[in-house]
Write a protein that holds these residues in place. Structure first.
Motif, mmCIF file in Angstrom:
data_model
loop_
_atom_site.group_PDB
_atom_site.id
_atom_site.type_symbol
_atom_site.label_atom_id
_atom_site.label_comp_id
_atom_site.label_asym_id
_atom_site.label_seq_id
_atom_site.Cartn_x
_atom_site.Cartn_y
_atom_site.Cartn_z
ATOM 1 N N ARG A 215 0.810 -1.215 0.000
ATOM 2 C CA ARG A 215 0.000 0.000 0.000
ATOM 3 C C ARG A 215 0.844 1.266 0.000
ATOM 4 O O ARG A 215 0.313 2.365 -0.220
ATOM 5 C CB ARG A 215 -0.936 -0.007 1.211
ATOM 6 C CG ARG A 215 -2.035 -1.064 1.113
ATOM 7 C CD ARG A 215 -2.956 -1.007 2.314
ATOM 8 N NE ARG A 215 -4.017 -1.997 2.215
ATOM 9 C CZ ARG A 215 -4.949 -2.188 3.149
ATOM 10 N NH1 ARG A 215 -4.937 -1.439 4.249
ATOM 11 N NH2 ARG A 215 -5.874 -3.113 2.988
ATOM 12 N N ASP A 216 2.160 1.142 0.255
ATOM 13 C CA ASP A 216 3.002 2.346 0.220
ATOM 14 C C ASP A 216 3.164 2.897 -1.192
ATOM 15 O O ASP A 216 3.717 3.974 -1.394
ATOM 16 C CB ASP A 216 4.366 2.080 0.861
ATOM 17 C CG ASP A 216 5.202 1.022 0.142
ATOM 18 O OD1 ASP A 216 4.928 0.725 -1.036
ATOM 19 O OD2 ASP A 216 6.154 0.507 0.762
ATOM 20 N N GLY A 217 2.675 2.149 -2.180
ATOM 21 C CA GLY A 217 2.739 2.598 -3.568
ATOM 22 C C GLY A 217 4.070 2.359 -4.245
ATOM 23 O O GLY A 217 4.232 2.679 -5.423
ATOM 24 N N TRP A 218 5.011 1.767 -3.523
ATOM 25 C CA TRP A 218 6.346 1.535 -4.069
ATOM 26 C C TRP A 218 6.771 0.072 -4.009
ATOM 27 O O TRP A 218 7.158 -0.496 -5.019
ATOM 28 C CB TRP A 218 7.383 2.390 -3.306
ATOM 29 C CG TRP A 218 7.391 3.819 -3.708
ATOM 30 C CD1 TRP A 218 6.854 4.874 -3.032
ATOM 31 C CD2 TRP A 218 7.928 4.362 -4.916
ATOM 32 N NE1 TRP A 218 7.032 6.035 -3.732
ATOM 33 C CE2 TRP A 218 7.689 5.754 -4.886
ATOM 34 C CE3 TRP A 218 8.591 3.800 -6.011
ATOM 35 C CZ2 TRP A 218 8.092 6.595 -5.919
ATOM 36 C CZ3 TRP A 218 8.997 4.640 -7.039
ATOM 37 C CH2 TRP A 218 8.743 6.012 -6.989
ATOM 38 N N THR A 219 6.719 -0.510 -2.834
ATOM 39 C CA THR A 219 7.340 -1.813 -2.613
ATOM 40 C C THR A 219 6.653 -2.917 -3.410
ATOM 41 O O THR A 219 5.449 -3.126 -3.300
ATOM 42 C CB THR A 219 7.311 -2.176 -1.122
ATOM 43 O OG1 THR A 219 7.884 -1.106 -0.368
ATOM 44 C CG2 THR A 219 8.085 -3.459 -0.862
ATOM 45 N N ILE A 220 7.468 -3.632 -4.203
ATOM 46 C CA ILE A 220 6.997 -4.784 -4.970
ATOM 47 C C ILE A 220 7.529 -6.045 -4.307
ATOM 48 O O ILE A 220 8.717 -6.136 -3.982
ATOM 49 C CB ILE A 220 7.494 -4.716 -6.427
ATOM 50 C CG1 ILE A 220 7.058 -3.399 -7.096
ATOM 51 C CG2 ILE A 220 7.008 -5.922 -7.220
ATOM 52 C CD1 ILE A 220 5.569 -3.233 -7.269
ATOM 53 N N LEU A 221 6.657 -7.035 -4.104
ATOM 54 C CA LEU A 221 7.110 -8.287 -3.526
ATOM 55 C C LEU A 221 6.500 -9.477 -4.252
ATOM 56 O O LEU A 221 5.539 -9.338 -5.018
ATOM 57 C CB LEU A 221 6.798 -8.350 -2.038
ATOM 58 C CG LEU A 221 5.356 -8.378 -1.550
ATOM 59 C CD1 LEU A 221 5.316 -8.888 -0.106
ATOM 60 C CD2 LEU A 221 4.729 -6.991 -1.604
ATOM 61 N N THR A 222 7.099 -10.633 -4.038
ATOM 62 C CA THR A 222 6.630 -11.840 -4.713
ATOM 63 C C THR A 222 5.249 -12.209 -4.201
ATOM 64 O O THR A 222 4.930 -12.033 -3.024
ATOM 65 C CB THR A 222 7.601 -13.010 -4.488
ATOM 66 O OG1 THR A 222 7.710 -13.282 -3.081
ATOM 67 C CG2 THR A 222 8.982 -12.681 -5.027
ATOM 68 N N ASP A 223 4.443 -12.754 -5.078
ATOM 69 C CA ASP A 223 3.063 -13.094 -4.726
ATOM 70 C C ASP A 223 3.000 -14.245 -3.734
ATOM 71 O O ASP A 223 2.058 -14.326 -2.940
ATOM 72 C CB ASP A 223 2.276 -13.439 -5.993
ATOM 73 C CG ASP A 223 0.789 -13.510 -5.756
ATOM 74 O OD1 ASP A 223 0.224 -12.517 -5.253
ATOM 75 O OD2 ASP A 223 0.180 -14.556 -6.056
ATOM 76 N N ASP A 224 4.013 -15.139 -3.750
ATOM 77 C CA ASP A 224 3.981 -16.305 -2.870
ATOM 78 C C ASP A 224 4.868 -16.160 -1.636
ATOM 79 O O ASP A 224 5.001 -17.094 -0.841
ATOM 80 C CB ASP A 224 4.379 -17.569 -3.638
ATOM 81 C CG ASP A 224 5.743 -17.471 -4.305
ATOM 82 O OD1 ASP A 224 6.493 -16.507 -4.013
ATOM 83 O OD2 ASP A 224 6.074 -18.357 -5.120
ATOM 84 N N GLY A 225 5.504 -14.996 -1.473
ATOM 85 C CA GLY A 225 6.318 -14.771 -0.292
ATOM 86 C C GLY A 225 7.691 -15.402 -0.319
ATOM 87 O O GLY A 225 8.424 -15.337 0.680
ATOM 88 N N LYS A 226 8.073 -15.969 -1.456
ATOM 89 C CA LYS A 226 9.402 -16.566 -1.571
ATOM 90 C C LYS A 226 10.421 -15.502 -1.978
ATOM 91 O O LYS A 226 10.058 -14.460 -2.527
ATOM 92 C CB LYS A 226 9.382 -17.716 -2.577
ATOM 93 C CG LYS A 226 8.545 -18.900 -2.109
ATOM 94 C CD LYS A 226 8.594 -20.056 -3.104
ATOM 95 C CE LYS A 226 7.769 -21.227 -2.595
ATOM 96 N NZ LYS A 226 7.802 -22.371 -3.543
ATOM 97 N N PRO A 227 11.722 -15.752 -1.735
ATOM 98 C CA PRO A 227 12.743 -14.727 -1.999
ATOM 99 C C PRO A 227 12.863 -14.350 -3.474
ATOM 100 O O PRO A 227 12.512 -15.128 -4.369
ATOM 101 C CB PRO A 227 14.037 -15.386 -1.503
ATOM 102 C CG PRO A 227 13.602 -16.448 -0.563
ATOM 103 C CD PRO A 227 12.288 -16.940 -1.081
ATOM 104 N N SER A 228 13.401 -13.139 -3.688
ATOM 105 C CA SER A 228 13.657 -12.625 -5.031
ATOM 106 C C SER A 228 15.047 -12.002 -5.066
ATOM 107 O O SER A 228 15.524 -11.470 -4.057
ATOM 108 C CB SER A 228 12.617 -11.572 -5.408
ATOM 109 O OG SER A 228 12.812 -11.093 -6.730
ATOM 110 N N ALA A 229 15.707 -12.090 -6.218
ATOM 111 C CA ALA A 229 17.041 -11.512 -6.391
ATOM 112 C C ALA A 229 17.046 -10.552 -7.566
ATOM 113 O O ALA A 229 16.268 -10.705 -8.519
ATOM 114 C CB ALA A 229 18.081 -12.610 -6.601
ATOM 115 N N HIS A 230 17.966 -9.580 -7.512
ATOM 116 C CA HIS A 230 18.010 -8.499 -8.512
ATOM 117 C C HIS A 230 19.460 -8.068 -8.704
ATOM 118 O O HIS A 230 20.142 -7.706 -7.743
ATOM 119 C CB HIS A 230 17.157 -7.326 -8.017
ATOM 120 C CG HIS A 230 17.178 -6.115 -8.873
ATOM 121 N ND1 HIS A 230 17.028 -4.837 -8.357
ATOM 122 C CD2 HIS A 230 17.313 -5.948 -10.207
ATOM 123 C CE1 HIS A 230 17.061 -3.955 -9.340
ATOM 124 N NE2 HIS A 230 17.242 -4.606 -10.471
#
Length: 272
Positions: A215-230
């Motif tokens: 809801r902060d309008g910025w933070t993107i996260l995985t739909d299943d709650g598993k880790p992501s790398a960039h």
């Protein structure tokens, strides 16, 4: 419209990219259990200004900080806060800087202390996919060739490739043409030409490729709650071939990593 850069402009962009590289290298020694992302953000802003540049993200599209700090299941655009990092976390740090009117923009995902073997593999595959994509960024190829190479490499390893967030052209503005998806079909999309500069940045999820936004309008996260790398590099086409303008050299030195992964993308850049 693709904005082609001269050799002189590419050299100025290299300076901007290296400010970011050195900032990430400085932060590499500071990423540890107990430190907060807000503390790291403050260090980064001071470092960038002390080196004659301006934070590239601060105020961009009204973003409130110098760094995008995205731990664990956050993919990108996390906002620094006062929550301490914990042993076993990962943290993706995306940084931008402006010098000589040009942007530098690249990212690295750090381990916080000791991390699990399956998360180590996620980071390793994602970073390798970056170089797999860079190999395809050359005169005559197209956007889809880079996207296809990254997608095949990461999906063959069993990971999800984020669709909604993409790399981009880079220059006097943060986001220029063309968009650089991390998925695609070979031979499709805009053709690469001499003097192009782009940010290539695979974002890979351990599970589903699907994402959601807080809801902060910025933070993107995985739909299943598993880790992501960039991981992200700034890359120019010089003499028809890809030349990395940014570097993980300073991070590698801080962390004691020995690698030649960038060697194939370093050329002697002639100045006119």
């Amino acid at each position: 419209m693709i904005i082609v850069k001269t050799r002189e402009e590419i050299e100025l962009m290299r300076e901007s990219a290296l400010i970011v590289s050195k900032t990430l290298g400085m932060l590499a020694s500071e990423v540890k259990p107990g430190v907060t992302t807000l503390e790291l953000d403050t260090l980064a802003e001071t470092f960038i200004r002390d080196h004659g540049a301006v934070p590239g993200f601060l105020g961009l599209y009204d973003f409130p900080n110098t760094l995008c700090m995205s731990p664990n299941a956050q993919v990108v655009h996390g906002i620094p806060n006062k929550t301490p990092l914990q042993e076993g976390d990962i943290i993706s740090i995306d940084c931008g800087a402006i010098k000589n009117e040009f942007y530098g923009d690249h990212a690295y995902t750090f381990a916080v202390g000791e991390i699990s073997e399956d998360v180590k593999r996620l980071l390793d595959v994602t970073k390798k996919s970056l170089y797999v994509g860079i190999e395809q960024f050359k005169v005559g190829n197209r956007v889809g060739d880079v996207g296809y190479a990254i997608q095949k490499f990461t999906e063959d390893a069993g990971y999800g490739v984020v669709r909604e967030l993409v790399g981009h052209g880079l220059g006097r503005t943060m986001h220029e043409d063309p968009e650089m998806p991390n998925y695609g079909r070979r031979g499709r999309g805009k053709k690469f030409i001499e003097g192009m500069v782009v940010a290539i940045e695979p974002m890979t999820n351990m599970g589903t490729h699907r994402i959601k936004q807080l809801r902060d309008g910025w933070t993107i996260l995985t739909d299943d709650g598993k880790p992501s790398a960039h991981f992200e590099h700034d890359v120019a086409i010089i003499d028809g071939k890809p030349e990395i303008l940014s570097t993980f050299k300073y991070i590698n030195e801080a962390l004691g990593i020995v690698t030649n992964e960038e060697d194939a993308f370093r050329q002697e850049l002639l100045t006119v």
